[in-house]
Design an enzyme around this catalytic site. Structure first.
Site, PDB file in Angstrom:
ATOM      1  N   LYS A 120       0.817  -1.213   0.000  1.00  0.00           N
ATOM      2  CA  LYS A 120       0.000   0.000   0.000  1.00  0.00           C
ATOM      3  C   LYS A 120       0.852   1.265   0.000  1.00  0.00           C
ATOM      4  O   LYS A 120       0.478   2.263  -0.603  1.00  0.00           O
ATOM      5  CB  LYS A 120      -0.979   0.006   1.179  1.00  0.00           C
ATOM      6  CG  LYS A 120      -2.083  -1.024   1.013  1.00  0.00           C
ATOM      7  CD  LYS A 120      -3.304  -0.731   1.829  1.00  0.00           C
ATOM      8  CE  LYS A 120      -4.412  -1.683   1.419  1.00  0.00           C
ATOM      9  NZ  LYS A 120      -5.597  -1.613   2.242  1.00  0.00           N
ATOM     10  N   LYS A 207      -4.834  -8.441  -6.772  1.00  0.00           N
ATOM     11  CA  LYS A 207      -6.055  -8.655  -6.006  1.00  0.00           C
ATOM     12  C   LYS A 207      -7.162  -7.700  -6.455  1.00  0.00           C
ATOM     13  O   LYS A 207      -6.880  -6.532  -6.726  1.00  0.00           O
ATOM     14  CB  LYS A 207      -5.713  -8.401  -4.527  1.00  0.00           C
ATOM     15  CG  LYS A 207      -6.779  -8.773  -3.542  1.00  0.00           C
ATOM     16  CD  LYS A 207      -6.313  -8.517  -2.117  1.00  0.00           C
ATOM     17  CE  LYS A 207      -6.567  -7.095  -1.701  1.00  0.00           C
ATOM     18  NZ  LYS A 207      -7.272  -6.925  -0.435  1.00  0.00           N
ATOM     19  N   LYS A 210     -10.920  -2.375  -3.731  1.00  0.00           N
ATOM     20  CA  LYS A 210     -11.774  -1.177  -3.804  1.00  0.00           C
ATOM     21  C   LYS A 210     -11.000   0.002  -4.353  1.00  0.00           C
ATOM     22  O   LYS A 210     -11.544   0.877  -4.994  1.00  0.00           O
ATOM     23  CB  LYS A 210     -12.255  -0.774  -2.408  1.00  0.00           C
ATOM     24  CG  LYS A 210     -13.069  -1.789  -1.674  1.00  0.00           C
ATOM     25  CD  LYS A 210     -13.544  -1.155  -0.366  1.00  0.00           C
ATOM     26  CE  LYS A 210     -13.619  -2.167   0.736  1.00  0.00           C
ATOM     27  NZ  LYS A 210     -12.403  -2.219   1.547  1.00  0.00           N
TER      28      LYS A 210
HETATM   29  N1  AQP Z   1      -9.884  -9.706  -3.609  1.00  0.00           N
HETATM   30  C1  AQP Z   1     -10.274 -10.275  -2.474  1.00  0.00           C
HETATM   31  N2  AQP Z   1     -10.523 -11.603  -2.439  1.00  0.00           N
HETATM   32  C2  AQP Z   1     -10.939 -12.208  -1.297  1.00  0.00           C
HETATM   33  N3  AQP Z   1     -11.145 -11.531  -0.145  1.00  0.00           N
HETATM   34  C3  AQP Z   1     -10.918 -10.207  -0.148  1.00  0.00           C
HETATM   35  N4  AQP Z   1     -11.024  -9.262   0.812  1.00  0.00           N
HETATM   36  C4  AQP Z   1     -10.674  -8.063   0.302  1.00  0.00           C
HETATM   37  N5  AQP Z   1     -10.336  -8.190  -0.977  1.00  0.00           N
HETATM   38  C5  AQP Z   1     -10.469  -9.506  -1.291  1.00  0.00           C
HETATM   39  C6  AQP Z   1     -11.453  -9.542   2.173  1.00  0.00           C
HETATM   40  O1  AQP Z   1     -12.485  -8.619   2.495  1.00  0.00           O
HETATM   41  C7  AQP Z   1     -12.393  -8.303   3.874  1.00  0.00           C
HETATM   42  C8  AQP Z   1     -12.439  -6.829   4.046  1.00  0.00           C
HETATM   43  O2  AQP Z   1     -11.333  -6.230   3.424  1.00  0.00           O
HETATM   44  P1  AQP Z   1     -11.048  -4.715   3.730  1.00  0.00           P
HETATM   45  O3  AQP Z   1     -12.098  -3.881   3.186  1.00  0.00           O
HETATM   46  O4  AQP Z   1     -10.834  -4.530   5.165  1.00  0.00           O
HETATM   47  O5  AQP Z   1      -9.671  -4.369   3.102  1.00  0.00           O
HETATM   48  P2  AQP Z   1      -8.791  -4.918   2.000  1.00  0.00           P
HETATM   49  O6  AQP Z   1      -8.444  -6.351   2.220  1.00  0.00           O
HETATM   50  O7  AQP Z   1      -7.652  -3.981   1.902  1.00  0.00           O
HETATM   51  O8  AQP Z   1      -9.751  -4.813   0.749  1.00  0.00           O
HETATM   52  P3  AQP Z   1      -9.605  -3.962  -0.516  1.00  0.00           P
HETATM   53  O9  AQP Z   1     -10.796  -4.117  -1.355  1.00  0.00           O
HETATM   54  O10 AQP Z   1      -8.305  -4.255  -1.189  1.00  0.00           O
HETATM   55  O11 AQP Z   1      -9.641  -2.497   0.042  1.00  0.00           O
HETATM   56  P4  AQP Z   1      -8.677  -1.310  -0.160  1.00  0.00           P
HETATM   57  O12 AQP Z   1      -8.587  -1.141  -1.643  1.00  0.00           O
HETATM   58  O13 AQP Z   1      -9.356  -0.165   0.508  1.00  0.00           O
HETATM   59  O14 AQP Z   1      -7.389  -1.686   0.449  1.00  0.00           O
HETATM   60  C9  AQP Z   1     -11.116  -8.915   4.404  1.00  0.00           C
HETATM   61  O15 AQP Z   1     -11.448 -10.111   5.103  1.00  0.00           O
HETATM   62  C10 AQP Z   1     -10.345  -9.236   3.172  1.00  0.00           C
HETATM   63  O16 AQP Z   1      -9.509 -10.358   3.357  1.00  0.00           O
END
Ligand code: AQP
Length: 344
Positions: A120, A207, A210
């Site tokens: 990040k 991955k 968001k």
């Molecule tokens: N691509 C993914 N596949 C499977 N699980 C996922 N999770 C996130 N992306 C995937 C799971 O969703 C839960 C919440 O995630 P989060 O919102 O706390 O943060 P993150 O993992 O950082 O998700 P993002 O979408 O990538 O958000 P941003 O872009 O804001 O960093 C967790 O259980 C995660 O494992």
């Protein structure tokens, strides 16, 4: 020590989701859908982790609307706020307070190993916030504040759970009395289902996220039927037909991702999906995937839209959830402060 109420629950889960933008299929398959199943067997605490969200700059109005959106998504997907606790993290101040104490337990060397920070912060490490660096410490406090035994997460969060275990065990060594049993239980990650890591539709090695600048990279829970269809049609693929075996998928990340999504949505093994589609081209497979994705996500987005028309109901659910969460968190934090040696 207090908290007899909590002792009644042998198995309890904590999990969180950040209000950082559009929730996507990865969040649904990797997290929320599992939560819905787990709430039947576990005492469940689900948090919209807004304190985590601000580790990366957020527009205040956007943060608020994303918080409502995540709450709506959780409820629309089938989390029952009468059974599970649903709240936004910043309403329970104990999270931040325990995180400070854990900041003084966690070693810098442990945080330096965290791959999420590296990903990040990227090349802009010097400009990343201290909060982003300390993110896993706050996550440990989220989990341990409720003495959660299990943490359902996607595969990307496994390393953070390991850190939470290290912090718990270090705290126990530093502060649990010699004749007492360990104060914190070491939480277990629960990495469930096929879709532990859903990948971007534009790049099968990245991955689904968001914060990806391309909206075509993800299927949002609020996407219309047309948007879902368009994104899957445009999803990156390769020119080969779908293979027969898992081995043949090894160097085909995009094909592998789409097949995984199909398997997860239909609750079947990847082997079974391969047997259904082997030898077929993407022009045959994609319409089937579109049909399945629309069938799963449409009822959720319909329910979300209904909930978001009047946010009073969500406000009540979150307030209620925060009150219940605080009831559990307060006595645990009080015990922590006592063990650390604060006058309480
Ligand atoms: N691509 C993914 N596949 C499977 N699980 C996922 N999770 C996130 N992306 C995937 C799971 O969703 C839960 C919440 O995630 P989060 O919102 O706390 O943060 P993150 O993992 O950082 O998700 P993002 O979408 O990538 O958000 P941003 O872009 O804001 O960093 C967790 O259980 C995660 O494992």
């Amino acid at each position: 020590m207090t908290n007899s109420k909590l002792e009644n629950y042998k198995k309890r889960i904590f999990s969180g989701i950040q209000p950082t933008g559009n929730l996507h299929l990865g969040n649904y398959l990797g997290a929320i859908r599992n939560w819905v199943n787990l709430q039947k067997d576990f005492f469940s605490i689900f948090s919209i982790v807004d304190l985590h969200a601000i580790t990366i700059p957020q527009k205040p109005s956007q943060l608020k609307s994303s918080t409502y959106e995540v709450a709506a998504a959780i409820i629309a997907s089938g989390i029952d706020p009468k059974k599970a606790i649903v709240f936004n993290q910043s309403s329970v101040k104990e999270h931040a307070e325990l995180a400070w104490i854990f900041n003084c337990v966690c070693k810098i060397g442990w945080l330096n190993r965290m791959t999420q920070f590296k990903e990040k912060a990227g090349k802009n490490r010097e400009k990343a916030s201290v909060g982003l660096y300390g993110y896993p410490v706050l996550m440990a406090s989220d989990i341990l504040l409720y003495k959660a035994t299990h943490v359902p997460v996607g595969d990307d969060q496994k390393q953070h759970i390991e850190l939470a275990r290290d912090i718990a065990s270090s705290f126990n060594n530093m502060f649990s009395g010699k004749n007492e049993k360990d104060f914190f239980i070491l939480p277990e990650p629960q990495i469930l289902g096929q879709a532990t890591r859903v990948m971007s539709l534009r790049d099968g090695k990245k991955k689904m996220s968001k914060s990806d600048i391309s909206d075509l990279s993800r299927i949002n829970l609020t996407d219309t039927k047309e948007e879902i269809s368009n994104k899957i049609k445009k999803a990156k693929t390769d020119p080969l037909p779908l293979p027969t075996s898992l081995e043949e998928l090894e160097n085909r990340p995009e094909a592998s991702n789409l097949l995984n999504i199909y398997s997860s949505l239909s609750n079947q093994s990847i082997e079974f999906t391969l047997s259904q589609f082997s030898g077929k081209g993407f022009s045959f497979f994609k319409p089937k995937l579109i049909e399945l994705a629309v069938e799963t996500l449409n009822p959720i987005s319909f329910e979300m839209r209904k909930l978001l028309k009047d946010t009073n109901e969500i406000d009540n659910i979150l307030k209620n959830g925060a009150d219940k969460a605080r009831e559990i968190a307060e006595p645990i934090l009080k015990d922590v402060k006592y063990l650390v040696g604060f006058i309480i």
